[in-house]
Design a protein around this motif. Sequence first.
Motif, PDB file in Angstrom:
ATOM      1  N   GLU A 147     -27.876   9.642   2.599  1.00 49.38           N
ATOM      2  CA  GLU A 147     -29.338   9.632   2.495  1.00 49.38           C
ATOM      3  C   GLU A 147     -29.986  10.032   3.818  1.00 49.38           C
ATOM      4  O   GLU A 147     -31.065  10.621   3.846  1.00 49.38           O
ATOM      5  CB  GLU A 147     -29.762   8.227   2.060  1.00 49.38           C
ATOM      6  CG  GLU A 147     -31.220   8.067   1.844  1.00 49.38           C
ATOM      7  CD  GLU A 147     -31.806   6.906   2.631  1.00 49.38           C
ATOM      8  OE1 GLU A 147     -32.726   6.297   2.100  1.00 49.38           O
ATOM      9  OE2 GLU A 147     -31.352   6.625   3.776  1.00 49.38           O
ATOM     10  N   ALA A 148     -29.326   9.710   4.939  1.00 52.50           N
ATOM     11  CA  ALA A 148     -29.897   9.989   6.257  1.00 52.50           C
ATOM     12  C   ALA A 148     -29.799  11.462   6.637  1.00 52.50           C
ATOM     13  O   ALA A 148     -30.529  11.914   7.524  1.00 52.50           O
ATOM     14  CB  ALA A 148     -29.184   9.150   7.326  1.00 52.50           C
TER      15      ALA A 148
ATOM     16  N   MET B 224     -31.541  13.194  20.197  1.00 47.79           N
ATOM     17  CA  MET B 224     -31.515  11.768  19.820  1.00 47.79           C
ATOM     18  C   MET B 224     -30.312  11.007  20.377  1.00 47.79           C
ATOM     19  O   MET B 224     -30.439   9.845  20.733  1.00 47.79           O
ATOM     20  CB  MET B 224     -31.589  11.602  18.300  1.00 47.79           C
ATOM     21  CG  MET B 224     -30.398  12.170  17.557  1.00 47.79           C
ATOM     22  SD  MET B 224     -30.371  11.592  15.850  1.00 47.79           S
ATOM     23  CE  MET B 224     -31.304  12.865  15.043  1.00 47.79           C
TER      24      MET B 224
ATOM     25  N   GLU C  21     -32.429   0.754  17.777  1.00 49.22           N
ATOM     26  CA  GLU C  21     -32.773   1.413  16.509  1.00 49.22           C
ATOM     27  C   GLU C  21     -34.022   0.791  15.891  1.00 49.22           C
ATOM     28  O   GLU C  21     -34.887   1.491  15.368  1.00 49.22           O
ATOM     29  CB  GLU C  21     -31.612   1.310  15.512  1.00 49.22           C
ATOM     30  CG  GLU C  21     -30.336   2.022  15.954  1.00 49.22           C
ATOM     31  CD  GLU C  21     -30.540   3.508  16.186  1.00 49.22           C
ATOM     32  OE1 GLU C  21     -31.181   4.171  15.352  1.00 49.22           O
ATOM     33  OE2 GLU C  21     -30.061   4.019  17.221  1.00 49.22           O
TER      34      GLU C  21
ATOM     35  N   MET D 137     -28.896  -1.272   8.746  1.00 47.92           N
ATOM     36  CA  MET D 137     -29.200   0.005   9.393  1.00 47.92           C
ATOM     37  C   MET D 137     -29.471   1.079   8.355  1.00 47.92           C
ATOM     38  O   MET D 137     -28.671   1.288   7.452  1.00 47.92           O
ATOM     39  CB  MET D 137     -27.995   0.441  10.223  1.00 47.92           C
ATOM     40  CG  MET D 137     -27.774  -0.376  11.455  1.00 47.92           C
ATOM     41  SD  MET D 137     -28.442   0.515  12.862  1.00 47.92           S
ATOM     42  CE  MET D 137     -26.944   1.265  13.443  1.00 47.92           C
ATOM     43  N   ARG D 138     -30.593   1.741   8.484  1.00 47.91           N
ATOM     44  CA  ARG D 138     -30.838   2.953   7.697  1.00 47.91           C
ATOM     45  C   ARG D 138     -31.812   3.842   8.457  1.00 47.91           C
ATOM     46  O   ARG D 138     -32.524   3.372   9.334  1.00 47.91           O
ATOM     47  CB  ARG D 138     -31.326   2.619   6.290  1.00 47.91           C
ATOM     48  CG  ARG D 138     -32.623   1.878   6.219  1.00 47.91           C
ATOM     49  CD  ARG D 138     -32.878   1.266   4.843  1.00 47.91           C
ATOM     50  NE  ARG D 138     -32.695   2.204   3.745  1.00 47.91           N
ATOM     51  CZ  ARG D 138     -33.294   2.071   2.555  1.00 47.91           C
ATOM     52  NH1 ARG D 138     -34.110   1.066   2.325  1.00 47.91           N
ATOM     53  NH2 ARG D 138     -33.087   2.937   1.591  1.00 47.91           N
ATOM     54  N   ALA D 139     -31.827   5.107   8.114  1.00 47.24           N
ATOM     55  CA  ALA D 139     -32.580   6.071   8.915  1.00 47.24           C
ATOM     56  C   ALA D 139     -34.080   5.819   8.840  1.00 47.24           C
ATOM     57  O   ALA D 139     -34.627   5.569   7.766  1.00 47.24           O
ATOM     58  CB  ALA D 139     -32.265   7.486   8.446  1.00 47.24           C
ATOM     59  N   SER D 140     -34.752   5.915   9.987  1.00 51.42           N
ATOM     60  CA  SER D 140     -36.211   5.950  10.022  1.00 51.42           C
ATOM     61  C   SER D 140     -36.617   7.372  10.408  1.00 51.42           C
ATOM     62  O   SER D 140     -35.763   8.229  10.588  1.00 51.42           O
ATOM     63  CB  SER D 140     -36.755   4.953  11.040  1.00 51.42           C
ATOM     64  OG  SER D 140     -36.686   5.492  12.351  1.00 51.42           O
TER      65      SER D 140
ATOM     66  N   TYR E 174     -24.659   6.661  11.244  1.00 49.64           N
ATOM     67  CA  TYR E 174     -24.666   5.627  10.208  1.00 49.64           C
ATOM     68  C   TYR E 174     -23.286   5.339   9.632  1.00 49.64           C
ATOM     69  O   TYR E 174     -23.044   4.233   9.166  1.00 49.64           O
ATOM     70  CB  TYR E 174     -25.695   5.986   9.112  1.00 49.64           C
ATOM     71  CG  TYR E 174     -27.078   5.915   9.694  1.00 49.64           C
ATOM     72  CD1 TYR E 174     -27.653   4.677   9.962  1.00 49.64           C
ATOM     73  CD2 TYR E 174     -27.760   7.060  10.086  1.00 49.64           C
ATOM     74  CE1 TYR E 174     -28.895   4.580  10.576  1.00 49.64           C
ATOM     75  CE2 TYR E 174     -29.002   6.978  10.702  1.00 49.64           C
ATOM     76  CZ  TYR E 174     -29.562   5.733  10.935  1.00 49.64           C
ATOM     77  OH  TYR E 174     -30.791   5.642  11.558  1.00 49.64           O
TER      78      TYR E 174
ATOM     79  N   ARG F  14     -27.505  -2.005  20.288  1.00 56.09           N
ATOM     80  CA  ARG F  14     -27.731  -0.817  19.471  1.00 56.09           C
ATOM     81  C   ARG F  14     -28.741  -1.073  18.350  1.00 56.09           C
ATOM     82  O   ARG F  14     -29.725  -0.331  18.228  1.00 56.09           O
ATOM     83  CB  ARG F  14     -26.396  -0.318  18.928  1.00 56.09           C
ATOM     84  CG  ARG F  14     -26.545   1.006  18.269  1.00 56.09           C
ATOM     85  CD  ARG F  14     -25.253   1.563  17.722  1.00 56.09           C
ATOM     86  NE  ARG F  14     -25.616   2.496  16.669  1.00 56.09           N
ATOM     87  CZ  ARG F  14     -24.942   2.668  15.563  1.00 56.09           C
ATOM     88  NH1 ARG F  14     -23.828   2.004  15.354  1.00 56.09           N
ATOM     89  NH2 ARG F  14     -25.365   3.514  14.657  1.00 56.09           N
TER      90      ARG F  14
ATOM     91  N   SER G  16     -26.799  17.564  13.197  1.00 61.19           N
ATOM     92  CA  SER G  16     -27.690  16.543  13.757  1.00 61.19           C
ATOM     93  C   SER G  16     -26.955  15.301  14.229  1.00 61.19           C
ATOM     94  O   SER G  16     -27.406  14.617  15.140  1.00 61.19           O
ATOM     95  CB  SER G  16     -28.717  16.125  12.707  1.00 61.19           C
ATOM     96  OG  SER G  16     -28.055  15.384  11.678  1.00 61.19           O
TER      97      SER G  16
ATOM     98  N   ARG H 226     -30.613   7.910  23.023  1.00 62.95           N
ATOM     99  CA  ARG H 226     -29.978   6.604  22.777  1.00 62.95           C
ATOM    100  C   ARG H 226     -29.056   6.226  23.933  1.00 62.95           C
ATOM    101  O   ARG H 226     -29.020   5.071  24.346  1.00 62.95           O
ATOM    102  CB  ARG H 226     -29.163   6.667  21.484  1.00 62.95           C
ATOM    103  CG  ARG H 226     -30.014   6.697  20.227  1.00 62.95           C
ATOM    104  CD  ARG H 226     -29.119   6.901  19.002  1.00 62.95           C
ATOM    105  NE  ARG H 226     -29.822   6.615  17.771  1.00 62.95           N
ATOM    106  CZ  ARG H 226     -29.975   7.479  16.768  1.00 62.95           C
ATOM    107  NH1 ARG H 226     -29.466   8.696  16.863  1.00 62.95           N
ATOM    108  NH2 ARG H 226     -30.626   7.134  15.676  1.00 62.95           N
TER     109      ARG H 226
ATOM    110  N   MET I 283     -26.633  12.639  12.406  1.00 59.88           N
ATOM    111  CA  MET I 283     -27.151  11.435  11.738  1.00 59.88           C
ATOM    112  C   MET I 283     -26.039  10.733  10.964  1.00 59.88           C
ATOM    113  O   MET I 283     -25.935   9.512  10.971  1.00 59.88           O
ATOM    114  CB  MET I 283     -28.295  11.808  10.782  1.00 59.88           C
ATOM    115  CG  MET I 283     -29.574  12.204  11.472  1.00 59.88           C
ATOM    116  SD  MET I 283     -30.435  10.799  12.238  1.00 59.88           S
ATOM    117  CE  MET I 283     -31.390  10.171  10.847  1.00 59.88           C
TER     118      MET I 283
ATOM    119  N   THR J  34     -25.655   5.337   2.889  1.00 57.67           N
ATOM    120  CA  THR J  34     -26.716   5.347   3.903  1.00 57.67           C
ATOM    121  C   THR J  34     -26.661   6.638   4.712  1.00 57.67           C
ATOM    122  O   THR J  34     -27.690   7.248   5.012  1.00 57.67           O
ATOM    123  CB  THR J  34     -26.562   4.130   4.844  1.00 57.67           C
ATOM    124  OG1 THR J  34     -26.629   2.949   4.060  1.00 57.67           O
ATOM    125  CG2 THR J  34     -27.655   4.098   5.894  1.00 57.67           C
TER     126      THR J  34
END
Lengths: 414, 68
Positions: free
Chosen positions: B52-53, A366, A291, A350-353, B21, A287, B15, A370, B17, B49
């Motif tokens: 913020e996402a 998404m 990512e 892990m953090r959002a891109s 996370y 995973r 979403s 994945r 997201m 996290t």
Amino acid sequence: MTETQVLDRERIRTLFDLRSSYNARAGGDFTADPYPAWRRLRESGPVHEGTVHELTGYPGTALFQGLPEPDRPHYSAFSHAALDQAYRNPEVFASSPEAVDTTTVSGVTNSMLSMGGDQHRRYRALVQPSFVPAKARWWITNWIEETVHSLIDGFAGEGRAELNVDFCAAIPVLTITGGFGIPVGQALDMREALNRPMEIVEMLRPVVAARREAPQDDLISVLVEAELKDEDGTTHRLSDAEIYSFALLLLFAGSGTTWKQMGITLTALLQRPELLAQIKDDRSKLRPAIEEALRWMPTDPMFSRFVTRDVELEGTRLPEGSVLHLCLGAANRDPARWDRPDEYDITRPMRASFAFGGGPHICLGMHVARAEISTGIGALLDRLPNLRLDPDAEPPRYIGMYERGVTEIPVVFG
Amino acid sequence: MAARVAVDRALCLGSGMCLVYAPGTFEHDDQAKAVVREPAGDPADVVETAVEACPTGALSLLPEQDGA
Ligand code: HEM
Ligand code: SF4
């Protein structure tokens, strides 16, 4: 006919030919590494005048969302902070220059990809429940696993394979058409007609009619049964034209993207045999590997927005009517957010891109993407012992401007 | 220490997201709106996290109430 027979390798090779699939219109003949140019651009300012391909030094014309628009001024943003602001302000940075009229012809430009505000929210809400993480299992057991294993059956006995076309290419299309409730044989016909949307509509027409009669456990049934609440509070069922627009958007947005992103991820791992061995032994590392590939090398490195009023973004004045290109490939390597951003490092926190975009138009598919990539790579690791790049063949290279991916991925195993 | 977090249902577009996370904290209801399943399901930094996402700013951290 069994699925293995239908998934004939020669047919797949013709359909997904790499040379024609690296759509020249989107800058498919770009073979240089754009990241050094994007770093220089980001370092010299978060927002520049010009398009991403011009600023990157690509000499030709490349088309994508927000291009060519010759009568509008063009700007491009490269920093994480600039993209974050633009994505989070969809009223000023809109997905299309004018309102979407769903009653006209079916097509991607008439889909929710181009909608704004409340209209976008209402249309997206109809399909979002089919694309949540909890639905990943539904996609995997109904369609993804079967496709993945029958493709591997095709080459498992040969000791070698080319994974980009023979493996990655067909999985996403067959997942989406499977989700529509379309049999595999016809799914490949649909892929063949990808650039002729009206033919796809003709193939969908009987399926939509049949599901209106008798709904099943598939996406077209979800769409025929969906009730859209209009602004005045009345509800209506989606018209056939609206359903075709939805279906075309899913086919366009979900096929080439996931194919190329799976190829990028596989290549990043095959080029790092020790890491691949670690992942084979400890699947929890797959995973973060997926990512990190999304951050490090997103297949679609740019999406665009239309500026609806004069505005300042990170110090640059953008006039109403201009197009702002969001270079998410550059923002995903912004050192203000990621240490050693050019390194492919699966141990990062892990953090959002921005690989799946941001704001309200963030990728609908998404979690399906994945699921496809992890099921696909997981099955290769399970079934092909000692999987490695073929040392005697030309190694894969990353290419493309606005649709990035890899050339052939020749592997040997056993 | 568990972070407390609120979901603005009008802003949430489903979403997922936050589920990516902070999967220990969030789940979706049947309208694909995020709900907090387990307020102590993830460490506070993981919840941050996820906040913020969120692409639509639907999540906000609430101040700790009882010093827990
Ligand atoms: C790894 C593969 C994928 C990548 C990198 C990707 C990337 C993206 C990006 C960046 C956007 C935002 C576009 C914008 O900001 O204007 C987007 C939107 C979208 N994607 Fe994906 N995508 C992938 C796979 C998929 C799949 C598998 C599906 C469907 C089955 C899908 C369906 C969509 C749809 C419908 C939208 C529009 C959402 C909206 O306008 O609200 N994508 N995708
Ligand atoms: S990240 Fe935001 S929009 Fe997405 S499901 Fe969670 S709360 Fe909703």
